[in-house]
Scaffold this motif. Structure first.
Motif, mmCIF file in Angstrom:
data_model
loop_
_atom_site.group_PDB
_atom_site.id
_atom_site.type_symbol
_atom_site.label_atom_id
_atom_site.label_comp_id
_atom_site.label_asym_id
_atom_site.label_seq_id
_atom_site.Cartn_x
_atom_site.Cartn_y
_atom_site.Cartn_z
ATOM 1 N N GLU A 74 0.814 -1.215 0.000
ATOM 2 C CA GLU A 74 0.000 0.000 0.000
ATOM 3 C C GLU A 74 0.849 1.267 0.000
ATOM 4 O OE1 GLU A 74 -2.827 -0.096 3.149
ATOM 5 O OE2 GLU A 74 -3.795 -1.945 2.466
ATOM 6 N N ARG A 75 1.588 1.528 1.093
ATOM 7 C CA ARG A 75 2.317 2.790 1.227
ATOM 8 C C ARG A 75 3.693 2.546 1.829
ATOM 9 N NH1 ARG A 75 -2.673 3.311 3.412
ATOM 10 N NH2 ARG A 75 -4.190 4.644 2.327
ATOM 11 N N GLY A 76 4.601 3.451 1.479
ATOM 12 C CA GLY A 76 5.914 3.411 2.099
ATOM 13 C C GLY A 76 6.773 2.254 1.643
ATOM 14 N N GLY A 77 7.094 2.221 0.339
ATOM 15 C CA GLY A 77 7.915 1.129 -0.163
ATOM 16 C C GLY A 77 9.290 1.094 0.481
ATOM 17 N N GLY A 78 9.901 2.269 0.646
ATOM 18 C CA GLY A 78 11.209 2.317 1.282
ATOM 19 C C GLY A 78 11.117 2.520 2.778
ATOM 20 N N LEU A 79 10.320 3.504 3.186
ATOM 21 C CA LEU A 79 10.241 3.866 4.601
ATOM 22 C C LEU A 79 8.824 4.330 4.899
ATOM 23 C CD1 LEU A 79 11.793 4.427 7.280
ATOM 24 C CD2 LEU A 79 12.231 6.725 6.412
ATOM 25 N N ALA A 80 8.207 3.734 5.914
ATOM 26 C CA ALA A 80 6.879 4.136 6.367
ATOM 27 C C ALA A 80 6.999 4.578 7.822
ATOM 28 C CB ALA A 80 5.881 2.993 6.239
ATOM 29 N N GLY A 98 15.111 2.547 -5.777
ATOM 30 C CA GLY A 98 14.505 1.359 -6.356
ATOM 31 C C GLY A 98 13.405 0.727 -5.537
ATOM 32 N N ASN A 99 12.709 1.516 -4.719
ATOM 33 C CA ASN A 99 11.622 0.984 -3.906
ATOM 34 C C ASN A 99 10.296 1.093 -4.661
ATOM 35 O OD1 ASN A 99 13.189 0.550 -1.313
ATOM 36 N ND2 ASN A 99 13.575 2.729 -1.675
ATOM 37 N N ARG A 100 9.314 0.263 -4.286
ATOM 38 C CA ARG A 100 8.042 0.201 -4.990
ATOM 39 C C ARG A 100 6.891 0.236 -3.996
ATOM 40 N NH1 ARG A 100 11.381 0.976 -8.133
ATOM 41 N NH2 ARG A 100 11.987 -0.186 -10.005
ATOM 42 N N ALA A 101 5.852 0.991 -4.329
ATOM 43 C CA ALA A 101 4.609 1.013 -3.546
ATOM 44 C C ALA A 101 3.571 1.795 -4.332
ATOM 45 C CB ALA A 101 4.814 1.652 -2.175
ATOM 46 N N PRO A 102 2.268 1.481 -4.180
ATOM 47 C CA PRO A 102 1.242 2.276 -4.861
ATOM 48 C C PRO A 102 1.291 3.751 -4.489
ATOM 49 C CG PRO A 102 0.313 0.216 -4.085
ATOM 50 C CD PRO A 102 1.695 0.295 -3.503
ATOM 51 N N ALA A 103 1.640 4.067 -3.228
ATOM 52 C CA ALA A 103 1.765 5.454 -2.782
ATOM 53 C C ALA A 103 2.991 5.573 -1.892
ATOM 54 C CB ALA A 103 0.527 5.898 -2.004
ATOM 55 N N GLY A 104 3.718 6.672 -2.055
ATOM 56 C CA GLY A 104 4.900 6.870 -1.233
ATOM 57 C C GLY A 104 5.946 5.802 -1.462
ATOM 58 N N SER A 105 6.383 5.660 -2.710
ATOM 59 C CA SER A 105 7.334 4.589 -3.010
ATOM 60 C C SER A 105 8.621 4.726 -2.208
ATOM 61 C CB SER A 105 7.655 4.577 -4.502
ATOM 62 O OG SER A 105 8.149 5.844 -4.921
ATOM 63 N N ALA A 106 9.043 5.959 -1.955
ATOM 64 C CA ALA A 106 10.249 6.163 -1.147
ATOM 65 C C ALA A 106 9.906 6.292 0.329
ATOM 66 C CB ALA A 106 10.998 7.402 -1.621
ATOM 67 N N VAL A 107 9.001 7.244 0.669
ATOM 68 C CA VAL A 107 8.662 7.500 2.074
ATOM 69 C C VAL A 107 7.171 7.788 2.185
ATOM 70 C CG1 VAL A 107 9.121 8.884 4.131
ATOM 71 C CG2 VAL A 107 10.949 8.506 2.462
ATOM 72 N N HIS A 108 6.533 7.178 3.188
ATOM 73 C CA HIS A 108 5.163 7.529 3.547
ATOM 74 C C HIS A 108 5.147 8.023 4.984
ATOM 75 C CE1 HIS A 108 0.844 7.560 3.954
ATOM 76 N NE2 HIS A 108 0.954 6.809 5.039
ATOM 77 N N LEU A 109 4.480 9.146 5.186
ATOM 78 C CA LEU A 109 4.354 9.747 6.509
ATOM 79 C C LEU A 109 2.930 9.552 6.983
ATOM 80 C CD1 LEU A 109 5.737 11.440 8.689
ATOM 81 C CD2 LEU A 109 5.159 13.488 7.394
ATOM 82 N N GLY A 110 2.741 8.651 7.969
ATOM 83 C CA GLY A 110 1.408 8.331 8.440
ATOM 84 C C GLY A 110 1.169 8.826 9.852
ATOM 85 N N GLY A 111 0.181 8.222 10.511
ATOM 86 C CA GLY A 111 -0.149 8.628 11.876
ATOM 87 C C GLY A 111 -1.351 9.541 11.911
ATOM 88 N N ARG A 112 -1.786 9.838 13.125
ATOM 89 C CA ARG A 112 -3.002 10.625 13.310
ATOM 90 C C ARG A 112 -2.740 12.094 13.587
ATOM 91 N NH1 ARG A 112 -4.893 6.256 17.646
ATOM 92 N NH2 ARG A 112 -2.745 6.735 18.203
ATOM 93 N N THR A 113 -1.520 12.435 13.946
ATOM 94 C CA THR A 113 -1.198 13.820 14.298
ATOM 95 C C THR A 113 -0.261 14.407 13.254
ATOM 96 O OG1 THR A 113 -1.398 13.272 16.629
ATOM 97 C CG2 THR A 113 -0.256 15.323 16.084
ATOM 98 N N PRO A 114 -0.546 15.594 12.723
ATOM 99 C CA PRO A 114 0.358 16.200 11.746
ATOM 100 C C PRO A 114 1.754 16.377 12.337
ATOM 101 C CG PRO A 114 -1.727 17.369 11.801
ATOM 102 C CD PRO A 114 -1.742 16.429 12.969
ATOM 103 N N ARG A 115 2.749 16.102 11.535
ATOM 104 C CA ARG A 115 4.119 16.309 11.938
ATOM 105 C C ARG A 115 4.937 16.636 10.696
ATOM 106 N NH1 ARG A 115 4.403 10.805 12.331
ATOM 107 N NH2 ARG A 115 2.297 11.049 13.138
ATOM 108 N N SER A 131 1.212 7.046 -7.255
ATOM 109 C CA SER A 131 0.726 8.361 -6.800
ATOM 110 C C SER A 131 1.715 9.068 -5.879
ATOM 111 C CB SER A 131 -0.616 8.207 -6.069
ATOM 112 O OG SER A 131 -0.472 7.348 -4.950
ATOM 113 N N GLY A 132 2.972 9.062 -6.241
ATOM 114 C CA GLY A 132 3.899 9.913 -5.518
ATOM 115 C C GLY A 132 5.076 9.188 -4.898
ATOM 116 N N THR A 133 6.247 9.750 -5.079
ATOM 117 C CA THR A 133 7.447 9.229 -4.440
ATOM 118 C C THR A 133 7.399 9.452 -2.942
ATOM 119 O OG1 THR A 133 8.690 9.717 -6.450
ATOM 120 C CG2 THR A 133 9.966 9.340 -4.449
#
Length: 315
Positions: A74-80, A98-115, A131-133
């Motif tokens: 789903e998200r964060g192929g390299g780092l979630a 060279g990471n792969r993911a539908p969204a955030g292939s390199a980095v996905h920033l998740g969680g409930r609080t903005p940071r 949909s986005g590196t």
């Protein structure tokens, strides 16, 4: 005291109050337990009743890593990044390749609080996403002295990064051999070869060497995972121009006869090197010289060039 949540995967600290910190994992050792949670929280106990905070050092940046050829469903192929609320997040001197993911292939920033997650002195390359590196469920990215190269995505918006601002670029990093997971930067001055255990000189030179955020002393580290190491690829040394007469008896020539002089240079030869020749001042026992013709510098690939000078009679 720790109280398990409804699904027994989340724990809440009830004593001492008023922290109310959600805890997500319990790790057991031979004679103690450690519970880990959001905001960098960690609690340790030896009897299951008295819990004490543990300093986990979560303020330290993630640095000096190669994160390559990973894939997520789903998200964060390299780092979630999740469950890190209210913590200053810094990823620096890291290669995301060279990471792969539908969204955030390199980095996905998740969680409930903005940071905010800062990418600094990093190289993000050849990642593939629909949909986005970089992707963020909440919060935002700050990009400082980072390079993005040939990341593939169907959504161009996340790729509209501030190139040219705070050192952010889109250049070929010239890795030594990314197919063999060698992400050291090629250097004409010197690159460490771990297999040979020696320094080698490359034909080309990475533009990401000495391209990082400036230090207090004015020096700049390399981008990528090895920028702070003792084996960081070496920046180009300043070229040295040498002058030598093409024939003996140069100093004795004062009769106006043209004389050939050889200029040579050190360092990489792939680029032209402009040279400005000044003939003012006394060159030898009161004799000045005049340059014949036009010499503007070395051509690409040229290590030496001949220049003709003519001694002028004393005034």
């Amino acid at each position: 005291m720790l109280i398990p949540g409804a699904d027994a995967r989340e724990w809440t600290q009830h004593h001492p109050l008023p922290q109310g910190t959600d805890l997500y994992e319990l790790v057991a050792a031979d004679d103690f337990l450690v519970a880990f949670g959001r905001q960098g929280a960690a609690l340790r106990t030896t009897d299951g009743e008295a819990w004490a905070p543990v300093d986990t050092g979560t303020s330290a940046p993630l640095s000096g890593n190669v994160i390559a050829f990973n894939e997520a469903d789903e998200r964060g192929g390299g780092l979630a990044v999740t469950h890190a609320d209210d913590i200053a997040l810094i990823v620096e001197h890291t290669v995301l390749h060279g990471n792969r993911a539908p969204a955030g292939s390199a980095v996905h920033l998740g969680g409930r609080t903005p940071r905010v997650l800062t990418l600094r002195n990093t190289i993000t390359s050849a990642n593939r996403s629909e949909s986005g590196t970089l992707s963020a469920a909440s919060g935002q990215f700050e990009i400082e002295y980072a390079n993005f190269w040939r990341n593939e995505t169907a959504d161009p918006a996340p790729e509209s990064l501030p190139y040219g601002q705070l050192g952010t670029t889109a250049l070929d990093p010239l890795f030594a051999d990314p197919g063999q997971e060698n992400f050291r930067l090629r250097s004409a001055q010197g690159r460490w070869d771990p297999e040979a255990g020696a320094w080698v000189a490359d034909q080309d030179h990475s533009p990401l060497i000495a391209a990082g955020n400036p230090r207090d002393d004015g020096s700049r580290p390399n981008l990528g995972a090895y920028g702070l190491s003792e084996t960081a690829s070496q920046p180009l040394a300043s070229p040295v121009i040498s002058l030598a007469p093409a024939s003996p008896g140069f100093a004795d020539k004062t009769d106006g006869e043209p004389l050939p002089v050889i200029l040579s240079r050190t360092g990489p030869l792939e680029d032209p090197l402009p040279v400005e020749i000044s003939t003012s001042g006394d060159a030898e026992e009161g004799v000045d010289y005049e340059v014949s013709g036009v010499f503007e510098g070395f051509e690409a690939g040229e290590a030496a060039a001949a220049v003709t000078v003519t001694p002028l009679p004393p005034q």
